[in-house]
Design a protein around this motif. Sequence first.
Motif, short mmCIF file in Angstrom:
data_model
loop_
_atom_site.label_atom_id
_atom_site.label_comp_id
_atom_site.label_asym_id
_atom_site.label_seq_id
_atom_site.Cartn_x
_atom_site.Cartn_y
_atom_site.Cartn_z
N ARG A 56 -1.39 -2.80 -4.42
CA ARG A 56 -1.02 -3.81 -5.41
C ARG A 56 -0.72 -5.09 -4.65
N TYR A 73 5.48 2.72 -1.90
CA TYR A 73 4.80 1.50 -1.47
C TYR A 73 5.50 0.92 -0.25
N THR A 132 -5.63 9.47 -0.23
CA THR A 132 -5.88 8.47 -1.27
C THR A 132 -4.92 7.30 -1.04
N THR A 162 -3.45 3.59 -2.40
CA THR A 162 -3.28 2.78 -3.60
C THR A 162 -2.67 1.44 -3.20
N GLU A 165 -3.00 -1.90 -10.17
CA GLU A 165 -3.19 -1.07 -8.99
C GLU A 165 -4.66 -0.67 -8.85
N THR A 166 -5.09 -0.41 -7.60
CA THR A 166 -6.41 0.16 -7.36
C THR A 166 -6.28 1.24 -6.29
N SER A 167 -7.04 2.33 -6.41
CA SER A 167 -6.93 3.46 -5.49
C SER A 167 -8.30 3.83 -4.93
N ARG A 188 0.84 -1.20 0.00
CA ARG A 188 0.00 0.00 0.00
C ARG A 188 0.87 1.25 0.00
#
Length: 952
Positions: free
Chosen positions: A691, A663, A687, A689, A706-708, A656
């Motif tokens: 993976r 990260y 925010t 993010t 990736e997702t945020s 994260r």
Amino acid sequence: MKLSSKGLLPLRFILAGIFICLTICCAANTLRAEILIDHTCTDLSQIPDEWLTQAKNNLHIAYQHTSHGSQLITGMTALRAFPAFAGKYDWDEAGARAGAIDLDDYGIPGCADLSQGDSEDANGDTPWTIATRTLLNNPANYHINVIVWSWCDIGGHDIERYLRNMEKLISEYGAGGTNPRAAAHPVQFVFMTGHANGGGEGDSSDSRNQIIRQHCLTYDRILFDFSDIENYDPDGNYFLDKLLNDSLYYDSDGNGSRDANWATEYLAAHPNSELYQLVKGVTGYSGCASCAHSGEATEDPTLNCILKGRAAWWLWARLAGWSGTSCVQAPSNVTATADSVNHMVTLNWTDNSLSPNEDSFIIQRQVDSGAWNNSYASVEADTVYYVDNDAVVPGTYTYRIVAHLDNDGTGSPCDSTPSAIASAVIISTDPPTAPSDLSASADSVNRIISLSWTDNSSNETGFYIHRQVDGGAWDTSYDSVGSNVTHYEDTNLMPGAYNYRIEAYNDFGEGVSGEAGDTVVDIPLAPSGLTAAGDSVAGTVLLTWTDNSDSETGFVIQRQADGGAWDTSYDTVSSDETSYTDDNSGSGSLPNGTYNYRVAAYNSNGTSNLSNEASAVISSSVPDAPSDLDSTLDGFDISLTWTDNSDNEEYFVLERRADSGSYAVLDGNLSADTASYDDTGLQPLHTYTYRVKAVNNYGDSTYSNETSMYVPLETTSIRLETTTQVDDSFLNPSSPNTNYGPTNYLSVFERYVVKFNFPAELAGKRIVEASIAFYGWNQSSFPAGQYLDLYRVTADWTESGVTWNNAASGEAWTTPGGDFDSGSMLGHTEFAGGADHAFFPEIDITGLVQDWIDGTVANYGVILVNDSTVSTGLKASEYNNGQRTYLEITYCSWLDGDVTLDGVVDQQDVDACVAHILGKTVLTDRPFNHADMTDDGVIDVRDVVAIVNLVQ
């Protein structure tokens, strides 16, 4: 009823009443209306059953009211539900249920009540007069033959107008009336007084009530004297001259402050009475519901509603034709006191029969829910007690008393109606019989011993479990179970020999069973903490575990390959071993695949439960990367899901980053086949993010997509308005020593103090918004541009003691009318033209509430001051929900790192922290705490780094 000389009555009513005697009795009124229902009309036992039946068969009632008038309905509903009455006092809005009186609650649409309908049109007709005509002129309503309207607050209203319009309706729809329906369908109209209003004899309400009484007495009308029922307790004690209010609170010591409640005092003195049971409840009945303006459910002041409901049934019986008298008066105040040791019940009652005097009393008895014995015993005239020596069998004994007359004047005997019931419970005084047939059976694998026994007693309170381990001392209070239980499981047992006894007990002794005999648990404890580590190069898996037993012969290794069947005897190792290497049974490297393992300990008595499972992967390639990583937000929590594309991973690594930072590993050991994760308790306004990658002992996959997700600030809102959350009172310069703490509203007010009792959940919170609102009514003399002003109170006060002169009992304000910060108005709320029964605009007091929560300003509340030219009433916390003062608070948690207290963690917070370290500023209190990210009491570089990471 008491007619006060302090009431200011019109001369014509005084002259009309000169010839009238000043004693009113419900049964035989000397000063009489056609029908008068007052405080003497609440004993249901006086009403003959035949007249209840007549009322149910012949009356069709339309009743219109608001909150105060609902007290009759609440009381009637309680009588309907009371088990001992068995539906005797049933009522039905639709008029369709057999055995129920037809009463249409809120049955006259078009006007809320008499108070809100106190105006007239050009013809002199009030809104409630017009609504009544509309109802009665409809042929579909020709069955309606009783009309009842009630008041909200009678104070300040035009009683002459009320009386004129009631007489107008009687002349039109009463017997012989001018309306065509009156010939075949005449209507009876019930007059009603208003409630006690706290001002005592002669106040605005009482003087108007007396005018109504005089009118009804002079013109032989039907009167339900609502206030009089409040003015007296059931023992006949009078309270209106003690500042009685509509919640039955009164001034017991004459100091101008209401400090006692006659309902509380009466119920405390009559704990076994029917009235007590109607308020508090019995088996099958949960007690009186919330009584408008007079207590929440089962609270003492709900007795007000019970008495109003009882009086309503007097009214219905009288309207049906009952004269209000019987051949002889029934006894009252029946009490029953149990003596379980001597197996007897003592009864006491009040003898009400004087003229004529009874010849004897008949005692009627019911045991439990059996049939009534209506001639159980009798005693001679003028006796007021009886001892029942035949209460041998444990149970509930219920009694009622009937006054008997040998000759009713015609040569025939007659009886009064039965008194109200009284009950007493006889309990067994024998110790319980010992249990028998105790048996014990062991489940050694699950380490449980199950006990069962025969319960030979009907009077035990419960059972104690006695236990002995390996022949040691008995633990006679090892555990317990309730009455009538005959099974017990003893769990999580260590190996050993267990013996048991069961003891039945009550307050009078105990009975102990025989012993069950030794029951042995001797299977080893299961191993735990199993781990599996694969070595793909060597083609082996290393297992390790914790040995929890000292009685195993060895351990059995169970294995499953690639989800196939378990090999439950794959291999064994000797006792005390805590590791094993799987090398494919010595035949070479393990093939690629996923291997699951579990271990159990065994000895000659059996095999333990299995350990946890552990898995390892043998692979000659790295796993395929996960895909479809997605995120969803719930408050401060983010939920992640992904697709697992490999069949050879050992675990997943989830990473994260916050905002544009780097990260970092969030979880580095998510088990194989995992496809979701919840990241909880996140800092808002950032925010995040993510993976994820799959890992086995051969190597790592590439990362997923990736997702945020952005986490906004979450707030919570609460409203404080109940009597437990709010302390409030009116301050009245006209009655400077009168306490208005229990008063639910005033028709006109000048000052009103209120403070709020904050729940623990607000401690340490950030107040985002706080607004206070006040509910007004009865507004008059409106010009534009007028305001109510709000100030912070600067001295402590108590709701029960505050007056215009005093902050608390015996403690004066520095300035009469309240101590407050007059130089710093918190805000004001503007009057609106024609506004009535509505909230005034809210006033924002966010900063003050934050100070109260932080403890930087003492919470003495606020004071609302009416120094305008507008006259208005105000409703307090004791009034109904939705029509009383409230404080609406929106709050959230403070953010760690929010040094500037602006709700955002940003560069300004970093700068403030650095300035403190350099000595340019000094952070204290909450800013210091928010800057001290490491919670070590010092602000240093580590805290700056932590805040920088949040900003990034």
